[in-house]
Design a protein around this motif. Structure first.
Motif, PDB file in Angstrom:
ATOM      1  N   MET B 230       1.521  -3.698   3.976  1.00  0.00           N
ATOM      2  CA  MET B 230       0.573  -3.573   2.901  1.00  0.00           C
ATOM      3  C   MET B 230      -0.336  -4.347   2.657  1.00  0.00           C
ATOM      4  SD  MET B 230       0.963  -1.538  -0.698  1.00  0.00           S
ATOM      5  CE  MET B 230      -0.914  -1.835  -1.696  1.00  0.00           C
ATOM      6  N   THR B 231      -0.524  -4.428   2.989  1.00  0.00           N
ATOM      7  CA  THR B 231      -1.833  -5.950   2.437  1.00  0.00           C
ATOM      8  C   THR B 231      -3.055  -5.627   1.767  1.00  0.00           C
ATOM      9  OG1 THR B 231      -1.049  -7.074   4.507  1.00  0.00           O
ATOM     10  CG2 THR B 231      -3.320  -7.848   3.481  1.00  0.00           C
ATOM     11  N   THR B 266      -6.510   2.346   6.410  1.00  0.00           N
ATOM     12  CA  THR B 266      -8.229   1.430   5.755  1.00  0.00           C
ATOM     13  C   THR B 266      -7.992   1.911   4.652  1.00  0.00           C
ATOM     14  OG1 THR B 266      -9.709  -0.024   6.547  1.00  0.00           O
ATOM     15  CG2 THR B 266      -9.621   2.126   7.227  1.00  0.00           C
ATOM     16  N   ALA B 267      -8.624   1.060   4.130  1.00  0.00           N
ATOM     17  CA  ALA B 267      -8.906   1.844   2.225  1.00  0.00           C
ATOM     18  C   ALA B 267      -9.672   0.373   1.275  1.00  0.00           C
ATOM     19  CB  ALA B 267      -7.712   2.472   1.477  1.00  0.00           C
ATOM     20  N   GLN B 268     -10.327   1.365   0.545  1.00  0.00           N
ATOM     21  CA  GLN B 268     -11.512   0.364  -0.583  1.00  0.00           C
ATOM     22  C   GLN B 268     -11.424   1.204  -1.898  1.00  0.00           C
ATOM     23  OE1 GLN B 268     -13.063   2.459   1.916  1.00  0.00           O
ATOM     24  NE2 GLN B 268     -12.689   0.981   3.609  1.00  0.00           N
ATOM     25  N   LEU B 269     -11.576   0.653  -2.685  1.00  0.00           N
ATOM     26  CA  LEU B 269     -11.083   0.832  -4.016  1.00  0.00           C
ATOM     27  C   LEU B 269     -12.814  -0.184  -4.554  1.00  0.00           C
ATOM     28  CD1 LEU B 269      -7.233  -0.079  -4.792  1.00  0.00           C
ATOM     29  CD2 LEU B 269      -8.564   1.939  -4.968  1.00  0.00           C
ATOM     30  N   TRP B 270     -13.383   1.017  -4.890  1.00  0.00           N
ATOM     31  CA  TRP B 270     -14.989   0.415  -5.962  1.00  0.00           C
ATOM     32  C   TRP B 270     -14.675   1.110  -7.668  1.00  0.00           C
ATOM     33  CZ3 TRP B 270     -15.226   2.879  -1.007  1.00  0.00           C
ATOM     34  CH2 TRP B 270     -16.239   2.094  -0.403  1.00  0.00           C
ATOM     35  N   ASN B 271     -15.452   0.071  -8.690  1.00  0.00           N
ATOM     36  CA  ASN B 271     -15.336   0.510 -10.118  1.00  0.00           C
ATOM     37  C   ASN B 271     -16.431   2.201 -10.057  1.00  0.00           C
ATOM     38  OD1 ASN B 271     -17.180  -0.832  -9.721  1.00  0.00           O
ATOM     39  ND2 ASN B 271     -15.889  -2.344 -11.718  1.00  0.00           N
ATOM     40  N   ALA B 273     -19.124   0.937 -11.713  1.00  0.00           N
ATOM     41  CA  ALA B 273     -20.564   0.382 -11.844  1.00  0.00           C
ATOM     42  C   ALA B 273     -21.017   0.426 -10.243  1.00  0.00           C
ATOM     43  CB  ALA B 273     -20.100  -1.121 -12.151  1.00  0.00           C
ATOM     44  N   GLY B 274     -19.504   0.354  -8.942  1.00  0.00           N
ATOM     45  CA  GLY B 274     -20.049   0.096  -7.557  1.00  0.00           C
ATOM     46  C   GLY B 274     -19.923  -0.843  -6.856  1.00  0.00           C
ATOM     47  N   GLU B 275     -19.059  -1.630  -7.832  1.00  0.00           N
ATOM     48  CA  GLU B 275     -18.585  -3.331  -7.507  1.00  0.00           C
ATOM     49  C   GLU B 275     -17.359  -2.469  -6.387  1.00  0.00           C
ATOM     50  OE1 GLU B 275     -20.180  -5.940 -10.957  1.00  0.00           O
ATOM     51  OE2 GLU B 275     -18.419  -5.100 -11.536  1.00  0.00           O
ATOM     52  N   LEU B 276     -16.551  -3.315  -4.754  1.00  0.00           N
ATOM     53  CA  LEU B 276     -15.689  -2.987  -4.806  1.00  0.00           C
ATOM     54  C   LEU B 276     -15.091  -4.366  -5.311  1.00  0.00           C
ATOM     55  CD1 LEU B 276     -14.643  -1.881  -2.220  1.00  0.00           C
ATOM     56  CD2 LEU B 276     -15.698  -3.420  -0.339  1.00  0.00           C
ATOM     57  N   LEU B 277     -13.749  -3.944  -5.929  1.00  0.00           N
ATOM     58  CA  LEU B 277     -13.391  -4.458  -6.135  1.00  0.00           C
ATOM     59  C   LEU B 277     -11.742  -5.230  -4.700  1.00  0.00           C
ATOM     60  CD1 LEU B 277     -11.835  -2.849  -9.365  1.00  0.00           C
ATOM     61  CD2 LEU B 277     -14.090  -4.301  -9.525  1.00  0.00           C
ATOM     62  N   ALA B 278     -11.266  -4.328  -4.513  1.00  0.00           N
ATOM     63  CA  ALA B 278      -9.816  -4.414  -3.463  1.00  0.00           C
ATOM     64  C   ALA B 278     -10.044  -3.783  -2.182  1.00  0.00           C
ATOM     65  CB  ALA B 278      -9.199  -3.642  -4.109  1.00  0.00           C
ATOM     66  N   THR B 279     -10.410  -4.242  -0.840  1.00  0.00           N
ATOM     67  CA  THR B 279      -9.556  -3.987   0.541  1.00  0.00           C
ATOM     68  C   THR B 279      -8.204  -3.664   0.812  1.00  0.00           C
ATOM     69  OG1 THR B 279     -10.547  -5.563   1.114  1.00  0.00           O
ATOM     70  CG2 THR B 279     -12.515  -3.666   0.672  1.00  0.00           C
ATOM     71  N   THR B 280      -8.025  -2.378   1.477  1.00  0.00           N
ATOM     72  CA  THR B 280      -6.624  -2.587   1.474  1.00  0.00           C
ATOM     73  C   THR B 280      -6.233  -2.073   3.169  1.00  0.00           C
ATOM     74  OG1 THR B 280      -4.325  -2.288   0.745  1.00  0.00           O
ATOM     75  CG2 THR B 280      -6.168  -0.637  -0.264  1.00  0.00           C
ATOM     76  N   HIS B 281      -4.656  -2.207   3.384  1.00  0.00           N
ATOM     77  CA  HIS B 281      -4.890  -1.768   4.879  1.00  0.00           C
ATOM     78  C   HIS B 281      -2.688  -1.286   4.479  1.00  0.00           C
ATOM     79  CE1 HIS B 281      -8.534  -3.566   5.317  1.00  0.00           C
ATOM     80  NE2 HIS B 281      -7.915  -4.646   5.188  1.00  0.00           N
TER      81      HIS B 281
END
Lengths: 288, 288
Positions: B230-231, B266-271, B273-281
Motif C-alpha cells: 500500500m502506498t 487506486t483511491a483519493q481522499l478529499w476533505n 472543503a474539496g481539498e485532495l488530502l491524499a492519493t493512495t494505491h
C-alpha cells in the motif's frame, strides 16, 4: 558541424553499434555479483538525464538485483523505489535481501549506495501467481494504432529520450514554453525501447517512468523536478510479457494534485492487445 | 440476549468508555521507545480484522515510529507499507531508521517484527514543504453532503469497522452475495473516525485503507483477500489537516485490474472543503 554536435553524433553511433551485440538497456542494467545479495553496477551514459541518470533505469537496476537473487520466489507483483539522491556518474552497489519468504510471496528490501551513502531505497514483493478469475476495470482508451501516430517533430535534449520510440497521441510536450496553463495533465502515447527489445520486468519498470513531468504538461513551464518515490504494480506474468514481445505499449499518465512542491502521477501501461500490464504511481518534487 | 451478543456489547462499551479518556485510535498506535529508532507496540482488539489487525492501523503504527523519531525532518510525502505476514495478536517491535537526510527531504526504512520475524516492511519520505504554485487535476466528484447520506443498514462483522463512521454514496457492500458481476468496482463514501477525532498523518494513513475489497464490490463474492502493499502520497500539510479537523473525508476507490490472484486499487481522499488530502494505491491478494 560544431564540435558539440559532432561529439553527440559520435556518442549516438557508439550506442547503436553496441546495440548490434548487446542492447543498450541490457548493458545499462548489467550487474556483477559480489557475494550474497550484493551487486556492483555502473551508471549508463546512454540513459543520462539532466542531472544523474534517468530514474527508470535506476529503478530497473534495483529490481534487477532482486530478479538475479538465487533465492527469489516468483515474479514481481509490487515494486517501490525511493530516489534519495541523484546518482553520480560512475559505479554503484546494490544490496537486495529477502526479509520474509512465505509459501507463495516474498518480501524484499533493496538499497543502492554510492561512496557508502544511500542513493535509493526500494521494497519489492514477488509471488508465485495462479490462474484465477480476472477482469479489467479500466479498459484501454480508444486510440489510433502505433503506425498511424508519427514520432514528435522535436524531442527533449536529454540522452535517455533517444533510447525510446515515443509516439504521442494526446498531451505531448507543450508546443511552446509560454506558461499557458492547461486544464489537465493527461498524456497518452505509444512507447517502446529503441531499438525495439522484447519486454521483460526490468524494461517494463523503466517504461513506467517514461512520462515527462506532468507539471510541464499542465503549466507549459519547464520547472526543475525530480521523482521522489515511484511504485509499480505488475499485473502481467512472464507469459504475457513474452506475448507482448517487442510491441508498443500504450502509456497513459495524469497528475491528481500539485501542491507545496510535490505532485503525484498515476499511470497505466497496456500492450497492443489491450491487456493492462502494469499500473504505476509516483510523487515528484518541483521547484516552484 | 445470547452470551455472544452480551460479550459483544460489553466489548463495545469498553471501547466507548476508553474513548472518553484516550481515543481508541491513539491507544492503538501508542508506541513505547526502546532506544535509538526502536519502539514496542501492541495490536489492538478495537481494530481487529478477520485475521490479524486492520491493515490501516498496522500502517499507521509503522508511520507513527517515523513521526516519533527525534531526527525526523518535515512531514510525510510518501509512505509505502508492505504486509509480509498477518500480525499475531500481541506485542510487536518497530524499527525506523533515517537512511538519507538531505536539505529538505529524508528517506526512511521501517521494519515491524514479531518473534524476530519481519511482518511488515515500509519506506517513507518526509520533507519540509514550501509554498509553490499548485493545482488540482482531479476535482472532488459532486456528491451530497455527509449529513444527507445515511449510514448503511448492515455492516461487516469485523471489529475495526465500528471504529469508522462510513456513509456510502456509490458502491456500498453488495446487497446480496450472489456472484452478480458488476461492470466496475468504484466506491464513494464519506468517512471519519468514530468517535470523531481530529485528523493527523497517522489517522489519514489508516483511512487510506478503509475501503472494503474491490473484488467484493465487482463480483458480489466474498473471496478471501489480503493487502500486500500500500502506498500513500500526502498532498496535505499540517495546516490543512488541522483545518480539516474532525470533519468527514470523501473517499473514492476503484480497481484497475484483477488478474492471477492480485488486484490493484487506486483511491483519493478529499476533505469537505474539496481539498485532495491524499492519493493512495494498493495491491491485494485474492484467493480465487
Amino acid at each position: 558541424m560544431s564540435p558539440v554536435e559532432s561529439g553527440g553524433a559520435a556518442g549516438a553511433a557508439t550506442v547503436t553499434d553496441a546495440a548490434d551485440r548487446v542492447h543498450a538497456f541490457d548493458a545499462a542494467i548489467a550487474l556483477a555479483p559480489q557475494g550474497e545479495g550484493e551487486w556492483h553496477g555502473h551508471t549508463s551514459a546512454a540513459y543520462a538525464n539532466m542531472i544523474g541518470p534517468f530514474g527508470g533505469i535506476t529503478a530497473a537496476q534495483a529490481l534487477h538485483a532482486v530478479l538475479r537473487h538465487p533465492q527469489r520466489l516468483g515474479t514481481p507483483v509490487a515494486f517501490t523505489a525511493n530516489f534519495a539522491a541523484a546518482l553520480a556518474d560512475g559505479p554503484f552497489v546494490v544490496l537486495a535481501r529477502p526479509v520474509r519468504t512465505n509459501r507463495s510471496t516474498q518480501h524484499w528490501i533493496v538499497e543502492m549506495r554510492q561512496h557508502d551513502r544511500t542513493v535509493l531505497t526500494a521494497t519489492a514483493v514477488t509471488a508465485l501467481r495462479r490462474d484465477t478469475w480476472g477482469a479489467t476495470d479500466v479498459a484501454m482508451p480508444g486510440v489510433p494504432p502505433p503506425h498511424e501516430v508519427p514520432p514528435p517533430a522535436r524531442r527533449g535534449r536529454v540522452e535517455w529520450i533517444h533510447r525510446y520510440d515515443m509516439r504521442f497521441i494526446v498531451g505531448g510536450l507543450p508546443p511552446a514554453w509560454d506558461g499557458a496553463e492547461g486544464h489537465n495533465s493527461r498524456t497518452q502515447l505509444w512507447v517502446r525501447d529503441h531499438p525495439a527489445r522484447p519486454l521483460d520486468f526490468t524494461s517494463l519498470t523503466a517504461l513506467a517512468d517514461v512520462f515527462f513531468p506532468r507539471i510541464w504538461r499542465r503549466r507549459a513551464t519547464m520547472t526543475p523536478i525530480g521523482t521522489v518515490s515511484m511504485t509499480i504494480y505488475f499485473h502481467a506474468d512472464e507469459a504475457q510479457l513474452q506475448a507482448t514481445g517487442a510491441g508498443y505499449l500504450l502509456g497513459q499518465a495524469q497528475a491528481q494534485a500539485f501542491r507545496s512542491g510535490y505532485f503525484d502521477q498515476t499511470a497505466q501501461l497496456w500492450n497492443e492487445a489491450g491487456e493492462l500490464l502494469a499500473t504505476t504511481h509516483q510523487v515528484v518534487y518541483y521547484k516552484e
